[in-house]
Structures are given as C-alpha cells and as structure tokens.
Design a protein around this motif. Structure first.
Motif, short mmCIF file in Angstrom:
data_model
loop_
_atom_site.label_atom_id
_atom_site.label_comp_id
_atom_site.label_asym_id
_atom_site.label_seq_id
_atom_site.Cartn_x
_atom_site.Cartn_y
_atom_site.Cartn_z
N VAL B 33 4.93 24.70 6.56
CA VAL B 33 3.85 23.88 6.02
C VAL B 33 4.35 22.46 5.84
CG1 VAL B 33 2.34 23.55 4.03
CG2 VAL B 33 2.83 25.85 4.85
N SER B 34 3.56 21.50 6.31
CA SER B 34 3.97 20.11 6.21
C SER B 34 3.95 19.66 4.76
CB SER B 34 3.02 19.23 7.04
OG SER B 34 3.34 17.88 6.87
N ASN B 35 5.07 19.20 4.29
CA ASN B 35 5.15 18.70 2.94
C ASN B 35 6.12 17.52 2.94
OD1 ASN B 35 5.49 18.11 0.29
ND2 ASN B 35 6.03 20.20 -0.35
N PRO B 36 5.59 16.30 2.86
CA PRO B 36 6.46 15.13 2.99
C PRO B 36 7.54 15.05 1.93
CG PRO B 36 4.28 14.50 2.19
CD PRO B 36 4.21 15.93 2.59
N THR B 37 7.35 15.76 0.83
CA THR B 37 8.34 15.64 -0.24
C THR B 37 9.17 16.91 -0.40
OG1 THR B 37 6.77 16.39 -1.88
CG2 THR B 37 6.86 14.03 -1.51
N ALA B 38 9.16 17.76 0.65
CA ALA B 38 9.85 19.04 0.54
C ALA B 38 11.31 18.86 0.11
CB ALA B 38 9.77 19.79 1.85
N SER B 39 12.02 17.93 0.74
CA SER B 39 13.41 17.73 0.35
C SER B 39 13.75 16.25 0.24
CB SER B 39 14.33 18.41 1.35
OG SER B 39 14.07 17.94 2.65
N GLY B 40 12.82 15.36 0.55
CA GLY B 40 13.07 13.94 0.41
C GLY B 40 12.56 13.43 -0.92
N ASN B 41 12.64 12.11 -1.10
CA ASN B 41 12.24 11.58 -2.40
C ASN B 41 10.74 11.24 -2.48
OD1 ASN B 41 11.90 9.17 -1.07
ND2 ASN B 41 13.76 8.23 -1.87
N GLY B 42 10.06 11.16 -1.32
CA GLY B 42 8.61 10.90 -1.34
C GLY B 42 8.24 9.57 -1.97
N ALA B 43 9.13 8.58 -1.83
CA ALA B 43 8.89 7.28 -2.47
C ALA B 43 7.77 6.51 -1.77
CB ALA B 43 10.17 6.46 -2.46
N VAL B 44 7.08 5.70 -2.54
CA VAL B 44 6.05 4.81 -2.00
C VAL B 44 6.52 3.37 -2.23
CG1 VAL B 44 3.66 4.08 -2.13
CG2 VAL B 44 4.24 6.47 -2.54
N VAL B 45 6.67 2.63 -1.14
CA VAL B 45 7.03 1.21 -1.24
C VAL B 45 5.82 0.40 -0.80
CG1 VAL B 45 8.52 -0.62 -0.37
CG2 VAL B 45 9.48 1.65 -0.85
N PHE B 46 5.32 -0.45 -1.67
CA PHE B 46 4.16 -1.27 -1.34
C PHE B 46 4.61 -2.72 -1.30
CE2 PHE B 46 0.38 -3.75 -2.10
CZ PHE B 46 -0.60 -3.09 -1.38
N VAL B 47 4.25 -3.39 -0.21
CA VAL B 47 4.67 -4.79 -0.03
C VAL B 47 3.44 -5.68 0.05
CG1 VAL B 47 6.05 -6.39 1.35
CG2 VAL B 47 6.66 -3.96 1.29
N GLY B 48 3.34 -6.62 -0.89
CA GLY B 48 2.22 -7.56 -0.90
C GLY B 48 1.38 -7.42 -2.15
N ALA B 49 0.21 -8.06 -2.09
CA ALA B 49 -0.69 -8.06 -3.25
C ALA B 49 -1.50 -6.77 -3.31
CB ALA B 49 -1.63 -9.26 -3.17
N LEU B 50 -1.72 -6.29 -4.53
CA LEU B 50 -2.49 -5.04 -4.73
C LEU B 50 -3.99 -5.32 -4.65
CD1 LEU B 50 -0.44 -3.57 -7.71
CD2 LEU B 50 -0.61 -2.57 -5.43
N SER B 51 -4.43 -5.72 -3.47
CA SER B 51 -5.83 -6.08 -3.32
C SER B 51 -6.35 -5.56 -1.98
CB SER B 51 -5.99 -7.61 -3.37
OG SER B 51 -5.22 -8.20 -2.34
N GLY B 52 -7.66 -5.61 -1.81
CA GLY B 52 -8.27 -5.21 -0.55
C GLY B 52 -8.07 -3.75 -0.22
N LEU B 53 -8.21 -3.42 1.06
CA LEU B 53 -8.07 -2.02 1.50
C LEU B 53 -6.69 -1.47 1.21
CD1 LEU B 53 -9.27 0.41 3.03
CD2 LEU B 53 -8.44 -0.64 5.16
N ALA B 54 -5.66 -2.33 1.33
CA ALA B 54 -4.29 -1.87 1.08
C ALA B 54 -4.11 -1.43 -0.37
CB ALA B 54 -3.30 -2.99 1.42
N GLY B 55 -4.57 -2.26 -1.30
CA GLY B 55 -4.45 -1.93 -2.71
C GLY B 55 -5.24 -0.67 -3.08
N GLU B 56 -6.46 -0.56 -2.52
CA GLU B 56 -7.29 0.62 -2.81
C GLU B 56 -6.66 1.90 -2.25
OE1 GLU B 56 -11.18 -0.14 -1.22
OE2 GLU B 56 -11.28 -2.12 -2.17
N THR B 57 -6.09 1.78 -1.05
CA THR B 57 -5.49 2.97 -0.42
C THR B 57 -4.25 3.43 -1.17
OG1 THR B 57 -6.34 2.22 1.72
CG2 THR B 57 -4.62 3.89 1.77
N LEU B 58 -3.53 2.47 -1.73
CA LEU B 58 -2.30 2.81 -2.46
C LEU B 58 -2.58 3.82 -3.57
CD1 LEU B 58 0.72 2.35 -3.02
CD2 LEU B 58 0.04 0.49 -4.55
N VAL B 59 -3.72 3.66 -4.23
CA VAL B 59 -4.07 4.56 -5.34
C VAL B 59 -4.10 6.01 -4.84
CG1 VAL B 59 -5.90 5.18 -6.98
CG2 VAL B 59 -5.40 2.76 -6.49
N PHE B 60 -4.69 6.21 -3.67
CA PHE B 60 -4.81 7.57 -3.13
C PHE B 60 -3.48 8.07 -2.56
CE2 PHE B 60 -9.01 5.72 -3.11
CZ PHE B 60 -9.76 6.72 -3.73
#
Lengths: 96, 196
Positions: B33-60
């Motif tokens: 079963v695909s699980n991105p965090t099965a053995s890795g850290n599953g970190a999220v790195v966001f670069v830039g301003a938390l606005s627009g489609l990028a900022g909204e998508t980050l929440v999900f």
C-alpha cells in the motif's frame, strides 16, 4: 473400491494445480526476447481536464527505451498511453 | 467404507493445505500500500508566500504529509530546508516566488541536493513553467530549449527524479513529470499525492 482413493487425490492435485498459477508474478509487459526495455520518463496529466460536476480526465504517458536495438541509426521508444475518465459521481459526488 | 472415508478426508486436507499455500503466494505478491510516510519523515517544505492556489493547497497537503512542516520565504533558507527532505517529503513552490530566481546558485544547489532523494517537487499557480526552467539548471538535458513541459503555465507542475535499475544492474535515472489543471485546491492536493 481401493482404486477410488488415488482418483480422488489426483482430482485434488489437479484442483490445486489450477490454484498455483495464480500465485505466479504477472509477466513484464512489452518484453521482447533478446531485447530490453528500460523506463526513461513518464508524464502524468492529472487532471488533464476537470469539469465539475461532470467529471474529469487523467492521462498517463509512460516512455520506455529499447536497448540493444541492433541499429546505430535510430533510437526506439515505446509510448504507452493510459486514459482514465472519472465520472462526476466519483470525482465530485454529483449525479453525473 | 472406512478406506473411502479416509481417502476423501485425505483429499480434502490436501486441497485445503495446497489452497492455503496458494493463498499465501497470492498475498505475498500483493503490491504494498502506498504510504509516503511509511519509513520517511513525510516533511512538507513550502517555498514562497502562503497565498493563492499554492497556499490553499498546502492546507490539504499537510493533512496527507503529517511530518514536520517548514516554510521558506528567503533564498538563504534553502540550504537548511534541503536537510529536512527525503523521498517521502513534498516540496511546494508558490510559482510567484520563482520569478527572477531561475539560475540563482543557491536555488540550483538546492535542486542538486534534493533531487537524488527522489522527492516530489511541485509548483502551483502563476508561472509554473519556471519550476522546470530552474530544475534544468541543475539537471541539464531534462528538456530541449523551448520544450518546457509546462510551457503554457498550467496551474500545477511537478517533477520527480526517479531511479531505476537497468537490465545489467546499472543504475539509471529518469524523469517523472506532473502537469495538472485542477479546479480546486483539494483536487490539486489529490493529484500531487496520487502522482508517481
């Protein structure tokens, strides 16, 4: 009467033999004897089209390169296209 | 009579035993079963301003990648961000941040460091084609001049360097490219998670 027991056993073994092939791994797609295909790139268009509430379309293109193609004049690539249409009922919980 | 019953029982036992072996074989061939965090850290790195489609998508995305979250707004923050990334992470660029930064040494080095981990890198909103222009500085030959896969700036563009093993055992690398036209932020997040 004694001969029935082996017949039952043979039938059981045949049934089991039918079950065993299901455990074998699926053969690699596009395998050409004497040649090798190696994955080089894929493009995922997801969604390629999205139109709520009607549905969406995804496209996956996988590109494989043929190794040992016996010609120095050309490179041979195999393009595999997969198209997935997702009805609105699944994509957007609509009635489409 | 007794012999017949014993033979029938024996046959049933053989069928059950071999059936269990076959079932075990089937189970062992199931894809994990695909699980991105099965053995890795599953970190999220966001670069830039938390606005627009990028900022909204980050929440999900944060709900799908429950690892540590790091937000970078200055190019000087990229070297530190690179240390947090592994194959199970996701790096998200607000495309507006990339404007004027393509070819910057720190940005190019960032890609040179993180791409071999096979991390997913995506750009959202605005000039998403800049993501491929920037990655091309680190991985020359990814596309020919004028053939940017995101040339028309789709709302979502992504890149992942993928490692495969050649038939003679030699390691080979290829490109996995995501182009998406999501209608909403949740749809963008779904595309990113399901890709690759």
């Amino acid at each position: 009467m004694k001969a029935r027991a082996p017949r039952v056993l043979v039938a059981a073994l045949l049934l089991s033999a039918l079950a065993f092939p299901m455990t074998m791994p699926v053969a690699t797609a596009l395998h050409i004897p004497g040649h090798d295909l190696v994955w080089v790139r894929d493009y995922t268009f997801a969604p390629y089209l999205a139109n709520s509430p009607y549905g969406k379309l995804n496209i996956l293109v996988t590109i494989l390169k043929l190794l040992h193609d016996t010609t120095s004049s050309y490179d041979w690539y195999f393009y595999e296209f997969q198209v997935q249409s997702v009805p609105g009922k699944v994509a957007y919980s609509s009635n489409w | 009579m007794f012999m017949r019953i014993r033979a029938a029982v024996g046959a049933v036992v053989v069928v059950i035993a071999l059936g269990l072996v076959a079932l075990a074989g089937l189970v062992s061939h199931q894809a994990p079963v695909s699980n991105p965090t099965a053995s890795g850290n599953g970190a999220v790195v966001f670069v830039g301003a938390l606005s627009g489609l990028a900022g909204e998508t980050l929440v999900f995305l944060k709900s799908r990648y429950p690892g540590p979250s790091l937000e970078v707004t200055e190019i000087a923050g990229l070297p530190n961000a690179a240390t947090k990334v592994d194959y199970s992470s996701i790096v998200v660029f607000n495309s507006d941040w990339l404007v004027g930064k393509v070819g910057d040494v720190a940005l190019t080095n960032f890609f040179k460091t993180i791409l071999p981990t096979e991390v997913k890198v995506v750009a959202l909103g605005g000039h998403t084609s800049l993501l491929f222009d920037a990655i091309k500085q680190a991985r020359d030959g990814i596309f020919a001049d004028g053939r940017n896969p995101a040339f028309n700036d789709p709302p979502l563009a992504g890149y992942k360097l993928k490692h495969v093993t050649g038939p003679d055992g030699t390691p080979l690398y290829g490109d996995s490219i995501l182009i998406g036209r999501p209608g909403s932020a949740p749809e963008a997040a779904d595309s990113i998670v399901n890709w690759g």
